[in-house]
Design a protein around this motif. Structure first.
Motif, PDB file in Angstrom:
ATOM      1  N   ALA A   1       3.880  13.632  -7.668  1.00  0.00           N
ATOM      2  CA  ALA A   1       4.144  13.970  -5.996  1.00  0.00           C
ATOM      3  C   ALA A   1       6.084  14.074  -5.336  1.00  0.00           C
ATOM      4  N   ARG A   2       6.489  14.798  -4.687  1.00  0.00           N
ATOM      5  CA  ARG A   2       7.885  15.002  -4.492  1.00  0.00           C
ATOM      6  C   ARG A   2       8.146  14.709  -3.377  1.00  0.00           C
ATOM      7  N   GLY A   3       7.131  14.143  -2.692  1.00  0.00           N
ATOM      8  CA  GLY A   3       7.789  13.438  -1.662  1.00  0.00           C
ATOM      9  C   GLY A   3       5.700  12.639  -1.042  1.00  0.00           C
ATOM     10  N   THR A   4       6.453  12.161   0.477  1.00  0.00           N
ATOM     11  CA  THR A   4       5.204  11.145   1.118  1.00  0.00           C
ATOM     12  C   THR A   4       5.604  11.901   2.642  1.00  0.00           C
ATOM     13  N   GLU A   5       4.009  11.851   3.545  1.00  0.00           N
ATOM     14  CA  GLU A   5       4.209  11.324   4.904  1.00  0.00           C
ATOM     15  C   GLU A   5       3.509  10.457   5.178  1.00  0.00           C
ATOM     16  N   LEU A   6       3.966   9.732   5.915  1.00  0.00           N
ATOM     17  CA  LEU A   6       3.407   8.104   6.275  1.00  0.00           C
ATOM     18  C   LEU A   6       3.089   7.904   7.885  1.00  0.00           C
TER      19      LEU A   6
ATOM     20  N   ARG B   1      11.028   4.328  -2.117  1.00  0.00           N
ATOM     21  CA  ARG B   1      12.276   4.906  -2.061  1.00  0.00           C
ATOM     22  C   ARG B   1      12.003   4.151  -4.041  1.00  0.00           C
ATOM     23  N   ALA B   2      12.242   2.137  -3.450  1.00  0.00           N
ATOM     24  CA  ALA B   2      12.165   1.464  -5.107  1.00  0.00           C
ATOM     25  C   ALA B   2      11.213   1.836  -6.284  1.00  0.00           C
ATOM     26  N   ALA B   3       9.754   2.001  -5.775  1.00  0.00           N
ATOM     27  CA  ALA B   3       8.606   2.642  -6.330  1.00  0.00           C
ATOM     28  C   ALA B   3       9.344   4.137  -7.130  1.00  0.00           C
ATOM     29  N   ALA B   4       9.854   4.741  -6.145  1.00  0.00           N
ATOM     30  CA  ALA B   4       9.263   6.288  -6.409  1.00  0.00           C
ATOM     31  C   ALA B   4      10.654   6.394  -7.139  1.00  0.00           C
ATOM     32  N   GLY B   5      12.330   5.802  -6.800  1.00  0.00           N
ATOM     33  CA  GLY B   5      13.420   6.293  -7.541  1.00  0.00           C
ATOM     34  C   GLY B   5      13.949   8.096  -6.485  1.00  0.00           C
ATOM     35  N   PRO B   6      15.540   8.532  -6.910  1.00  0.00           N
ATOM     36  CA  PRO B   6      15.820   9.099  -6.146  1.00  0.00           C
ATOM     37  C   PRO B   6      15.112  10.869  -6.541  1.00  0.00           C
ATOM     38  N   GLY B   7      15.722  11.778  -4.755  1.00  0.00           N
ATOM     39  CA  GLY B   7      15.106  12.501  -4.818  1.00  0.00           C
ATOM     40  C   GLY B   7      13.239  12.462  -4.582  1.00  0.00           C
ATOM     41  N   PHE B   8      12.980  11.610  -3.880  1.00  0.00           N
ATOM     42  CA  PHE B   8      11.386  11.865  -3.196  1.00  0.00           C
ATOM     43  C   PHE B   8      11.683  11.436  -1.970  1.00  0.00           C
TER      44      PHE B   8
ATOM     45  N   LEU C   1       0.842  -1.613  -0.338  1.00  0.00           N
ATOM     46  CA  LEU C   1      -0.097  -0.235   0.143  1.00  0.00           C
ATOM     47  C   LEU C   1       1.055   1.031  -0.417  1.00  0.00           C
ATOM     48  N   ALA C   2       1.940   1.570   0.735  1.00  0.00           N
ATOM     49  CA  ALA C   2       2.915   2.301   0.811  1.00  0.00           C
ATOM     50  C   ALA C   2       3.035   2.641  -0.326  1.00  0.00           C
ATOM     51  N   ALA C   3       4.084   1.791  -1.410  1.00  0.00           N
ATOM     52  CA  ALA C   3       4.345   1.772  -2.425  1.00  0.00           C
ATOM     53  C   ALA C   3       3.539   2.372  -3.643  1.00  0.00           C
ATOM     54  N   GLU C   4       2.683   1.835  -3.106  1.00  0.00           N
ATOM     55  CA  GLU C   4       0.992   2.824  -4.511  1.00  0.00           C
ATOM     56  C   GLU C   4       0.788   4.140  -4.405  1.00  0.00           C
ATOM     57  N   ALA C   5       0.420   3.831  -2.644  1.00  0.00           N
ATOM     58  CA  ALA C   5      -0.270   5.702  -2.437  1.00  0.00           C
ATOM     59  C   ALA C   5       0.739   6.593  -2.012  1.00  0.00           C
ATOM     60  N   ALA C   6       1.670   6.424  -1.931  1.00  0.00           N
ATOM     61  CA  ALA C   6       2.799   7.493  -1.727  1.00  0.00           C
ATOM     62  C   ALA C   6       3.270   8.320  -3.193  1.00  0.00           C
ATOM     63  N   VAL C   7       3.588   7.151  -4.249  1.00  0.00           N
ATOM     64  CA  VAL C   7       4.201   7.443  -5.547  1.00  0.00           C
ATOM     65  C   VAL C   7       3.066   7.583  -6.419  1.00  0.00           C
ATOM     66  N   ARG C   8       2.272   9.138  -6.088  1.00  0.00           N
ATOM     67  CA  ARG C   8       1.541   8.701  -6.882  1.00  0.00           C
ATOM     68  C   ARG C   8       1.584  10.067  -8.086  1.00  0.00           C
ATOM     69  N   PRO C   9       1.846   9.835  -9.002  1.00  0.00           N
ATOM     70  CA  PRO C   9       1.926  10.904 -10.093  1.00  0.00           C
ATOM     71  C   PRO C   9       1.489  12.468  -9.928  1.00  0.00           C
TER      72      PRO C   9
END
Length: 380
Positions: free
Chosen positions: A158-163, A263-270, A148-156
């Motif tokens: 988005a520059r970051g996430t708060e969990l 991080r794996a889903a988003a790539g660097p800089g997220f 869920l985190a990998a999908e919900a955090a990395v939305r088109p």
């Protein structure tokens, strides 16, 4: 300091004035809900409604069916309160006025999940299930939360996430028509009432050298004075000390796995931040983490500052490395106990305690008067 305001998609969708109104507060970022628990929310500015009722925990975007195919535990789609890609629509409108958008993801807080899969929930020492609290020691729950985190955090966009709730959940929860305040529970009693005794946790205690049946009995015995209206027995403190190592290890393992998957889903800089409390035994929306460890795997923390008090910031600030985020979470809705008129003063105290950024809860819930106070403070 950089400031970000919390927001729900339904605060924006259908209100063409909302993005400019949020930007006019003086914030540079919005923390926008992508996966959220059930709630009833006021929308004081919206042209079409005043109350939004989110009936159950849900994701506010269309899920990737390939990710969830064949899984027993999977996210629930939102109903009429956030149909389709509500998150994406709101994020696009906010970005169009120059606001950075970060996702806001609630993890181990989901009443519907445990109602439909009772074996996934926390079970206290009396055998009572907490359907709002999935047990993070269970492998199937852990796998669900990571996915869920990998999908919900990395939305088109988005520059970051708060969990939020990325750890143990327990007794403290504003459940529907809560009626649990009849007996006051101090911090230790809250902890003991939040200890889980599901099959997975019983095995876990055993691996830490604790007999689960003995432990459950000891917890009940320590709590017995509480039900008579007095403090827990002196045995309560040692029970906390005996169990916190196991629970902290489980939570730390989940947090590292979740952050790694994002991080794996988003790539660097997220950017990945945790809503956190420096008391490692804490559970709830702001989960307990070790201030000395959390910056080793996350980019920073969002820390509650109730009534503007910055006490919880200091342990994190003492361990934060250069570039790490220590964000002070300040409530700016007067009707929810916030201090919008004292935002300048509270922000200064937070900065003195080591805060590097501000989070303002909650732009969509704030009245026009509250918003004006926020605007004045941020302009100054």
């Amino acid at each position: 300091m950089k400031a970000s305001a919390f927001l729900y998609p339904w605060d924006v969708i259908g209100d063409s004035d909302a993005p400019a109104r949020i930007a006019d507060l003086g914030v540079g970022q919005v923390t926008l809900a992508a996966a959220y628990h059930s709630t009833r929310a006021l929308t004081p500015h919206h042209p079409r409604h005043r109350i939004v009722t989110a009936e159950h925990a849900a994701v506010l975007y269309p899920v990737d069916e390939r990710r969830w195919s064949g899984r027993a535990l999977r996210p629930y789609a939102a109903g009429a309160w956030a149909p389709g890609d509500a998150y994406g629509e709101a994020a696009e409108a906010l970005a169009a006025v120059g606001l950075d958008v970060h996702s806001w993801v609630v993890l181990a807080h989901n009443s519907r999940l445990s109602a439909e899969h009772p074996g996934t929930s926390v079970v206290n020492a009396y055998g009572d299930r907490y359907p709002w609290a999935p047990c993070i020691a269970r492998p199937e729950v852990r796998a669900y939360l990571v996915a869920l985190a990998a999908e919900a955090a990395v939305r088109p966009g988005a520059r970051g996430t708060e969990l939020e709730s990325c750890g143990w959940y327990g007794l403290a929860h504003l459940h529907a028509h809560d009626k649990i305040a009849g007996v006051a529970l101090d911090d230790t009693a809250q902890y003991l009432m939040s200890l889980c005794f599901c099959a997975a946790c019983r095995r876990g205690y055993g691996e830490w050298g604790l007999d689960a049946s003995w432990l459950a009995g000891a917890v009940r015995e320590a709590l017995e004075p509480v039900w008579r209206g007095v403090a827990p027995s002196p045995a309560a403190g040692p029970l906390l000390e005996a169990t916190v190592g196991y629970r902290a290890a489980v939570a730390r393992g989940l947090q590292e796995e979740v952050v790694g998957a994002v991080r794996a889903a988003a790539g660097p800089g997220f950017q990945v931040l945790l809503h956190a409390d420096p008391g490692v035994h804490r559970c709830g929306a702001n989960v307990g983490v070790s201030p000395g460890d959390v910056f080793g795997f996350a980019d920073g923390v969002v820390v509650p500052c109730p009534a503007g008090r910055p006490d919880l910031l200091r342990p994190f600030a003492a361990h934060a490395s250069s570039g790490a985020v220590v964000a002070a979470n300040l409530t700016v809705v007067a009707g929810m106990g916030g201090r919008p008129g004292a935002l300048g003063e509270d922000a200064a105290r937070a900065e003195a305690a080591g805060a590097t950024e501000l989070r303002l809860y909650h732009a969509g819930l704030a009245s026009e008067e509250d918003g004006a106070a926020v605007r004045r403070a941020l302009v100054r």
